[in-house]
Write a protein that holds these residues in place. Structure first.
Motif, mmCIF file in Angstrom:
data_model
loop_
_atom_site.group_PDB
_atom_site.id
_atom_site.type_symbol
_atom_site.label_atom_id
_atom_site.label_comp_id
_atom_site.label_asym_id
_atom_site.label_seq_id
_atom_site.Cartn_x
_atom_site.Cartn_y
_atom_site.Cartn_z
ATOM 1 N N MET A 41 13.517 4.321 -7.398
ATOM 2 C CA MET A 41 13.280 4.111 -5.963
ATOM 3 C C MET A 41 14.448 3.367 -5.324
ATOM 4 N N ALA A 42 14.945 2.310 -5.968
ATOM 5 C CA ALA A 42 16.068 1.540 -5.416
ATOM 6 C C ALA A 42 17.303 2.425 -5.269
ATOM 7 N N ASN A 43 17.570 3.238 -6.277
ATOM 8 C CA ASN A 43 18.722 4.137 -6.213
ATOM 9 C C ASN A 43 18.555 5.193 -5.122
ATOM 10 N N GLN A 44 17.332 5.693 -4.930
ATOM 11 C CA GLN A 44 17.082 6.674 -3.867
ATOM 12 C C GLN A 44 17.253 6.040 -2.494
ATOM 13 N N ILE A 45 16.746 4.839 -2.324
ATOM 14 C CA ILE A 45 16.898 4.133 -1.045
ATOM 15 C C ILE A 45 18.384 3.914 -0.765
ATOM 16 N N ALA A 46 19.114 3.472 -1.783
ATOM 17 C CA ALA A 46 20.551 3.247 -1.617
ATOM 18 C C ALA A 46 21.262 4.546 -1.245
ATOM 19 N N GLY B 271 28.940 5.764 5.723
ATOM 20 C CA GLY B 271 29.889 4.836 6.322
ATOM 21 C C GLY B 271 30.750 4.172 5.273
ATOM 22 N N ALA B 272 31.840 3.602 5.725
ATOM 23 C CA ALA B 272 32.818 3.011 4.818
ATOM 24 C C ALA B 272 32.483 1.580 4.414
ATOM 25 N N ASP B 273 31.705 0.879 5.215
ATOM 26 C CA ASP B 273 31.418 -0.532 4.953
ATOM 27 C C ASP B 273 30.257 -0.655 3.963
ATOM 28 N N LYS B 274 30.588 -0.701 2.679
ATOM 29 C CA LYS B 274 29.557 -0.721 1.634
ATOM 30 C C LYS B 274 28.732 -2.005 1.654
ATOM 31 N N ASP B 275 29.324 -3.125 2.093
ATOM 32 C CA ASP B 275 28.533 -4.354 2.206
ATOM 33 C C ASP B 275 27.456 -4.214 3.276
ATOM 34 N N LYS B 276 27.788 -3.537 4.366
ATOM 35 C CA LYS B 276 26.810 -3.306 5.428
ATOM 36 C C LYS B 276 25.706 -2.376 4.934
ATOM 37 N N VAL B 277 26.083 -1.359 4.188
ATOM 38 C CA VAL B 277 25.097 -0.433 3.614
ATOM 39 C C VAL B 277 24.177 -1.191 2.658
ATOM 40 N N ALA B 278 24.762 -1.987 1.766
ATOM 41 C CA ALA B 278 23.972 -2.757 0.805
ATOM 42 C C ALA B 278 23.055 -3.740 1.518
ATOM 43 N N GLY C 171 21.674 -3.306 4.412
ATOM 44 C CA GLY C 171 20.549 -2.515 4.915
ATOM 45 C C GLY C 171 19.535 -2.209 3.823
ATOM 46 N N VAL C 172 20.034 -1.904 2.639
ATOM 47 C CA VAL C 172 19.148 -1.634 1.502
ATOM 48 C C VAL C 172 18.391 -2.906 1.130
ATOM 49 N N ALA C 173 19.098 -4.033 1.077
ATOM 50 C CA ALA C 173 18.454 -5.305 0.749
ATOM 51 C C ALA C 173 17.372 -5.638 1.772
ATOM 52 N N ASP C 174 17.652 -5.395 3.038
ATOM 53 C CA ASP C 174 16.654 -5.637 4.079
ATOM 54 C C ASP C 174 15.431 -4.757 3.867
ATOM 55 N N HIS C 175 15.654 -3.500 3.543
ATOM 56 C CA HIS C 175 14.539 -2.581 3.287
ATOM 57 C C HIS C 175 13.691 -3.071 2.114
ATOM 58 N N LEU C 176 14.353 -3.465 1.025
ATOM 59 C CA LEU C 176 13.619 -3.949 -0.143
ATOM 60 C C LEU C 176 12.828 -5.210 0.187
ATOM 61 N N THR C 177 13.401 -6.071 0.990
ATOM 62 C CA THR C 177 12.714 -7.304 1.385
ATOM 63 C C THR C 177 11.495 -7.007 2.249
#
Length: 76
Positions: free
Chosen positions: A9-14, A20-27, A29-35
């Protein structure tokens, strides 16, 4: 919940967030979703598995998990 299912599930969400190029911004967003959508026990399990290197997360999912704060346990 099965840790393999959490990893999947975490890999699918990611993968769904990975644009986009900004992987920290993408991560972030994923962290926010998981939270927001995962229970504390789900987050704790994936944090622990990542910390112990017993699970395989995609690079974006791994970065997101590293951004998570461990859920509080016990009463104050």
């Amino acid at each position: 919940m099965d840790i393999d299912k959490l990893v999947r599930m975490a890999n699918q969400i990611a993968a769904n967030f990975d644009y986009g190029a900004d992987k920290d911004k993408v991560a972030s967003g994923v962290a926010d979703h998981l939270t927001r959508f995962w229970t504390p026990s789900m987050r704790a399990a994936v944090i622990e598995g990542h910390k112990k290197k017993t699970i395989e997360l995609s690079p974006v999912a791994a970065r997101a998990v590293e951004m998570l704060k461990p859920p509080k346990t016990g009463a104050l």
